[in-house]
Design an enzyme around this catalytic site. Structure first.
Site, PDB file in Angstrom:
ATOM      1  CB  CYS A   1      -4.113 -20.486  -8.159  1.00  0.00           C
ATOM      2  SG  CYS A   1      -4.077 -19.150  -9.383  1.00  0.00           S
TER       3      CYS A   1
ATOM      4  CB  CYS B   1      -0.532 -20.755 -11.822  1.00  0.00           C
ATOM      5  SG  CYS B   1      -0.681 -20.515 -10.034  1.00  0.00           S
TER       6      CYS B   1
ATOM      7  CB  CYS C   1     -12.121 -10.857  -6.874  1.00  0.00           C
ATOM      8  SG  CYS C   1     -13.621 -10.001  -7.406  1.00  0.00           S
TER       9      CYS C   1
ATOM     10  CB  CYS D   1     -16.931 -13.262  -7.678  1.00  0.00           C
ATOM     11  SG  CYS D   1     -15.319 -13.163  -8.505  1.00  0.00           S
TER      12      CYS D   1
ATOM     13  CB  CYS E   1      -1.957 -17.843  -6.081  1.00  0.00           C
ATOM     14  SG  CYS E   1      -1.188 -17.739  -7.696  1.00  0.00           S
TER      15      CYS E   1
ATOM     16  CB  SER F   1       8.359 -56.370   0.066  1.00  0.00           C
ATOM     17  OG  SER F   1       9.399 -57.262   0.390  1.00  0.00           O
TER      18      SER F   1
ATOM     19  CD  GLU G   1       5.497 -62.205   4.049  1.00  0.00           C
ATOM     20  OE1 GLU G   1       6.530 -62.375   3.396  1.00  0.00           O
ATOM     21  OE2 GLU G   1       4.624 -61.380   3.745  1.00  0.00           O
TER      22      GLU G   1
ATOM     23  CG  ASP H   1       2.149 -57.160  -4.119  1.00  0.00           C
ATOM     24  OD1 ASP H   1       1.771 -56.067  -4.566  1.00  0.00           O
ATOM     25  OD2 ASP H   1       2.579 -58.082  -4.837  1.00  0.00           O
TER      26      ASP H   1
ATOM     27  CE  LYS I   1       4.335 -65.480  -9.002  1.00  0.00           C
ATOM     28  NZ  LYS I   1       4.902 -66.833  -9.041  1.00  0.00           N
TER      29      LYS I   1
ATOM     30  CG  ASP J   1      17.436 -62.433  -5.495  1.00  0.00           C
ATOM     31  OD1 ASP J   1      17.305 -63.122  -6.520  1.00  0.00           O
ATOM     32  OD2 ASP J   1      17.393 -62.915  -4.350  1.00  0.00           O
TER      33      ASP J   1
END
Length: 1090
Positions: free
Chosen positions: A39, A42, A58, A61, A66, A368, A375, A404, A545, A790
């Site tokens: 819209c 809004c 309309c 056009c 909304c 992670s 890994e 990462d 990190k 940690d």
């Protein structure tokens, strides 16, 4: 947030935002395609009609508007299209307004004349968040769908709300009472509403006191049904009592005998189980006795110096004093150990009632990973699969994988994992298997003849195992393909270049693989949400990190799901117990003590470790003894994985104030007593001040929330009214959507946002410059400043007054892999020790930080011990060198022992042994694990801790940074193959030196004693005991150096070298053919040849 299975990449700073469509060749589309038409008034999505077509306001056009904006424009505006200025025609489903033409071809009488909307509740629902009406004007006075012919100007503002049946002559009979519909403050809409200012009241409804209430909707059948529903809900509330602490009148009323007896659903969800007094009391007595013996020991040592070897004596005394202080810091936090027990059945009875949606809280799970070459993606895939198959409501679990390293290998492996999850998750839940990581599940040996296994299970298990083997082949194929990177970088299947080809310079990326995309498992059931996230990285920025990656996940998950609780696990730590999340919720959702718990820490358990645990990888002493002791104080420290957080605690908020029990009224003295009166007055004054402060804080929070919501919608306001929002932006960053989510304590995504706007915010919060000029990493989220984020993060939470909980389920909640190779293990310990040194030299050091807050003293001792232990490496190396020096020089650190000194030394050794034995008894630790821990304490202290101390000093004082590679995980080259792999590193030099000089000292000492006779063996015994103590502690290190010997045990080789050295030196010392300097031999004058 629906992404239609596409990868979202973008950069907020560079104003880049693209949607990569993997289904069509090399096509990059804008974000508007993500959510259909938007819209233009809004910014909301345009709804789809019952015919399946987008709403068109309309017909000339087709300007995108909304339905709510269309109806508002017809009702309150100029009734024309904003683009072509053509007058809007009434569409089916919309009410008639003045000026509409007669329409004979539309049969829509209910909507045309608004017959159905006579319920006063519809008016209140149409007035949600009136201050969000943007661009509608401040004089809107329409009634929306509310059936009222009165204009707001026709009702005077001084009409009394109630006349109690007494008519006023100045007021007409039909305007004696007013019913004002209340505002509903739930949710948030961006649709136009009839009132733009919350201070303006709705059109009042006149009510004549002489008329029957049924005329106004009260006393009718609908009203009676609503009252019955209300009573039913109140009765259900009585079944589950949610205490909020403190005893009062409400508690007494609930204990009425007429109420039902307390059932299982109203019992506590957990309880503490103190260590039996028969085990803990002797332990405490031994600790006190050992302190007394230490005092006597140091009294003797200091008053009896060794003048012949004063330097050696002084060094030994200093080292022993340091060891005693370290032991005290480690020992006192274990004074009150406890264990806990959970009741999962009570949790289900309370929050999972039959026939109703589950009331369990939502949980966001963070995984992670950085480098898929170190890994392995197969390990990460198993971790993700165990999360998706967890025993928890699927709509309340969201898994976020942080890549990462921006590796396309991780992205493709996660795509394969999401596809395999459609088969694996229903299989796990159908047969309730454990564990739910396929690699370790299929590694178990199953006896099909035991307990008469169902043939259906056998058949499906074999089929699933074949599917998993095919899945492994695909993952390993991706790994093999990724070994050689193309010159032009990686490209996706649709030909689009992979955005993360440059690891250090790439945009942020988000991909929703599962959840709210229409992807279901093979049985048609919904799957948990699975999201791939790679934060933006640019040169010149400090990305912090792992801590920075975790903070990015905190923000992006708040935009997408915003669960009130967060679980973080490493990529190699899979969920071994499918009920682990429920175990944590027994503490977090406990109505009595759950509000003050910041996190629930689970112990780390490991797979793939050799039976002897040569390098103490299991770390059983720490997890089963030290952590239980901390749980009895203020809670365990955060160890980096296997931890369930409260999101509000990560945001840096203080813990809720603990309610104190009411004091007893003083009846001992008369009322005129100055003491009592003064005390009562002061107490009353303090209470009133607290109430005023609380009210003030509440009003500020509400005002701040309103300002934040205005900021979301782009409403400009005066500078003074935006001050609270500026304060939030300084703390959380400049994302209005994220700031609004931080104020939602129970979680949930703030309403009113479109998929496009949410995706823009998600890319915004993972941009590399988002944390600038904010408190991220300082007071919010994972704390920066140490490679061991940690410890620092948990310490900050405890300083805010929170407490943590240590949960040890009967079945281990999480299991992972540990580095079993000596070099990798030492590098892992080096990283931990370096982080402790960084904290020790920072402003967050527990020695001087956090006083006057909620941190308890014994908890502070534990944190101090966790950051000063690398300093022990210096006295430890010095103390381990003393035996060799004593053997080589013939001197000793202790003078000739008297009877008194002998008793003290024996008592000290016995107390040390007794302390260890009693710890093993109440902690449930075996003597083998305890001894391995003692050995590796010496090995790690003589190598990793020493290097960490020097590197930490260089980093803090000279600014020299140390880069660490990720600890390599177990390989697939055979069982324990990596255990015997030798990798040379400089960390091996100090312990190897200690080992060699002590062995040489033993050889020299024994040789000297043999050469000098019987009298020299007495003083040698103490020196040999001292040297053998060092050699025995370094024995696992020596085995690691020797590696794996074919058919020849390492012990034989060690003793062969030792004995051969001794015999060789003895031969040199006692060779009878050498001159000993005794009787002089002369050549006789006789000729023996004659």
């Amino acid at each position: 947030m629906d992404t239609k299975g596409r990868l979202i990449a973008g950069s907020h700073n560079r104003n880049e935002f693209v949607l990569i469509n993997a289904d069509e060749v090399a096509r990059v589309t804008s974000v508007k395609e993500l959510s259909g038409q938007i819209c233009q008034i809004c910014g909301d999505e345009i709804e789809i009609t019952v015919d399946g077509e987008p709403f068109v306001a309309c017909n000339e056009c087709a300007f995108p508007v909304c339905r709510p904006c269309y109806e508002y424009e017809r009702r309150e505006g100029n009734q024309a299209c904003p683009q072509c200025k053509t007058r809007y025609k009434r569409l089916k489903g919309s009410p008639r307004v003045e000026g509409d033409e007669e329409e004979d071809d539309i049969d829509d009488l209910e909507n045309e004349f608004d017959i159905a909307n006579k319920d006063p509740n519809s008016a209140s629902e149409a007035m949600l968040y009136p201050h969000l009406a943007v661009g509608r004007g401040s004089h809107a006075n329409g009634s929306g769908n509310m059936a009222s012919d009165l204009d707001s100007s026709s009702v005077p503002t001084d009409i009394p709300l109630l006349t109690y049946g007494q008519e006023d002559a100045g007021i007409s009979s039909d305007k004696h009472a007013l019913i004002i519909p209340p505002f509903i403050s739930r949710g948030k809409k961006v649709h136009p509403v009839p009132f733009t200012d919350s201070s303006m009241s709705a059109n009042p409804r006149p009510m004549d006191p002489k008329k029957d209430l049924a005329v106004y909707g009260y006393g009718t059948v609908a009203w009676k049904e609503r009252m019955e529903d209300w009573r039913k809900k109140q009765n259900e509330r009585l079944q589950v009592i949610k205490h909020e602490g403190g005893g009062g009148k409400g508690d007494d009323e609930l204990d009425d005998t007429d109420l039902p007896m307390m059932d299982e659903g109203r019992q506590p969800l957990s309880r503490k189980l103190p260590i039996p007094s028969s085990k803990i009391n002797p332990y405490r007595m031994i600790i006190v006795l050992r302190i007394v013996i230490l005092c006597l020991f140091f009294h003797y040592r200091i008053l009896h110096p060794v003048h012949e070897a004063y330097g050696l004596w002084l060094t030994s005394v200093i080292c022993e004093i340091w060891f005693a202080a370290s032991w005290i810091l480690d020992q006192f936090p274990k004074w009150c150990p406890i264990v806990r027990e959970t009741y999962l059945d009570r949790l289900s009875l309370r929050y999972e009632k039959d026939g109703k949606p589950s009331e369990l809280a939502s949980i966001d799970v963070y995984v992670s990973t950085v480098d898929p070459m170190k890994e392995p993606p197969l390990i990460t895939a198993n971790t993700v699969l165990s999360i998706l198959a967890v025993d928890y409501p699927v709509d309340k679990v969201s898994c976020y994988v942080s890549d990462d390293g921006a590796a396309m290998l991780t992205f493709e492996a996660l795509s394969e994992t999401s596809e395999f999850a459609r088969k694996w998750v229903p299989f796990c839940k159908k047969f309730n298997i454990e564990p739910r990581a396929p690699e370790w599940y299929f590694a178990q040996k199953v006896d099909y003849l035991k307990d008469k296994v169902d043939p259906t299970f056998v058949r499906e298990r074999r089929a699933m195992k074949r599917d998993y083997e095919e899945f492994k082949v695909r993952i390993n194929g991706l790994v093999a393909m990724a070994q050689k990177v193309p010159e032009d970088g990686w490209t996706m299947q649709d030909g689009t270049p992979w955005p993360g080809n440059n690891v250090r310079d790439h945009p942020g990326m988000i991909q929703v693989f599962l959840g709210q995309n229409g992807v279901r498992d093979l049985e048609g059931n919904e799957l948990p949400r699975l999201v791939y996230v790679s934060r933006e990285k640019r040169p010149g920025f400090d990305h912090h990190k792992k801590a920075g990656a975790m903070n990015s996940l905190v923000r992006v998950s708040a935009i997408i799901s915003n669960a009130p609780y967060i679980l973080n696990v490493d990529c190699d730590h899979y969920i071994n117990n499918s009920k682990a999340l429920r175990e944590a919720m027994c503490f977090m959702m406990d109505p009595i003590s759950g509000k003050r718990i910041c996190y629930v820490q689970f112990p780390q358990r490991f797979d793939g470790i050799d039976r002897h645990d040569r390098y103490s990888n299991r770390n059983v002493v720490f997890f089963d003894i030290n952590m239980k002791g901390l749980d009895g104080i203020q809670g365990p420290i955060y160890v980096g994985t296997g931890c369930v957080f409260r999101r509000q605690a990560l945001y840096g908020y203080d813990a809720p104030a603990k309610k104190k029990a009411p004091r007893r009224t003083c009846n001992c003295l008369p009322k005129w007593c100055c003491c009592c009166c003064g005390t009562r007055k002061k107490t009353k004054t303090k209470t009133s001040d607290k109430k005023k402060l609380k009210t003030k804080d509440t009003s500020k929070q509400i005002h701040a929330l309103e300002n934040i919501e205005e900021g979301i919608e782009g409403i400009d306001n005066e500078k003074s009214s935006l001050m609270p929002q500026v304060k939030f932006e300084k703390k959380f960053g400049q994302s209005p959507a994220f700031i609004a989510s931080t104020l939602m304590e129970d979680g949930g995504v703030p309403g009113g946002g479109t998929s496009a706007s949410l995706l823009k915010e998600a890319i915004h919060v993972i941009s590399c410059g988002y944390e600038d000029k904010s408190e991220w990493g300082k007071e919010v989220g994972w704390i920066y400043g140490s490679v061991t984020e940690d410890i620092l993060t948990g310490f900050k939470m405890h300083c805010h007054g929170w407490r943590s909980v240590y949960c040890i389920p009967k079945r281990a909640a999480f299991k992972g892999s540990a580095p079993i190779n000596l070099s990798d293990r030492l590098h892992q310990v080096l990283r931990w020790a370096l982080g402790s040194v960084e904290i020790l030299l920072s402003r967050h050091c527990p020695i001087w930080y956090g006083y006057g807050c909620g941190l308890k003293w014994l908890e502070r001792f534990s944190y101090i011990n966790s950051v000063v232990y690398p300093l022990t490496s210096v006295p430890l190396i010095a103390y381990c060198t003393l035996p060799a020096v004593c053997l080589l020089t013939g001197q000793f650190i202790v003078p000739e022992l008297s009877n008194y000194a002998s008793i003290i030394f024996m008592a000290l050794f016995i107390s040390i042994a007794a302390t260890g034995i009693l710890e093993m008894q109440w902690g449930g630790v075996g003597i083998h694990d305890w001894w391995r821990n003692e050995q590796f304490w010496v090995i790690g202290g003589a190598s990793s801790h020493l290097f960490a101390l020097f590197q930490g000093l260089l980093k803090v004082l000279a600014g020299v940074n140390t880069n660490f590679t990720v600890t390599s995980k177990g390989g697939d080259d055979g069982e324990f193959a990596e255990l015997y792999l030798f990798k040379w590193t400089s960390l091996l030099v100090p312990p190897l030196t200690l080992l060699i000089i002590n062995i040489i000292g033993v050889v020299v000492g024994i040789s000297d004693a043999i050469n000098n006779g019987y009298d020299s063996w007495g003083p040698l015994i103490g020196k040999l005991f001292f040297a053998f103590w060092v050699i025995v502690h370094l024995y696992p290190f020596l085995k690691g150096l020797m590696g794996k010997q074919d058919k020849v045990p390492t012990i034989i080789i060690v003793w062969s070298i030792l004995l051969s050295s001794i015999l060789s030196l003895l031969w040199v010392r006692i060779n009878p053919f050498l001159d000993k300097g005794g009787i002089v031999l002369e050549v006789c004058g006789l000729n023996c040849d004659d």
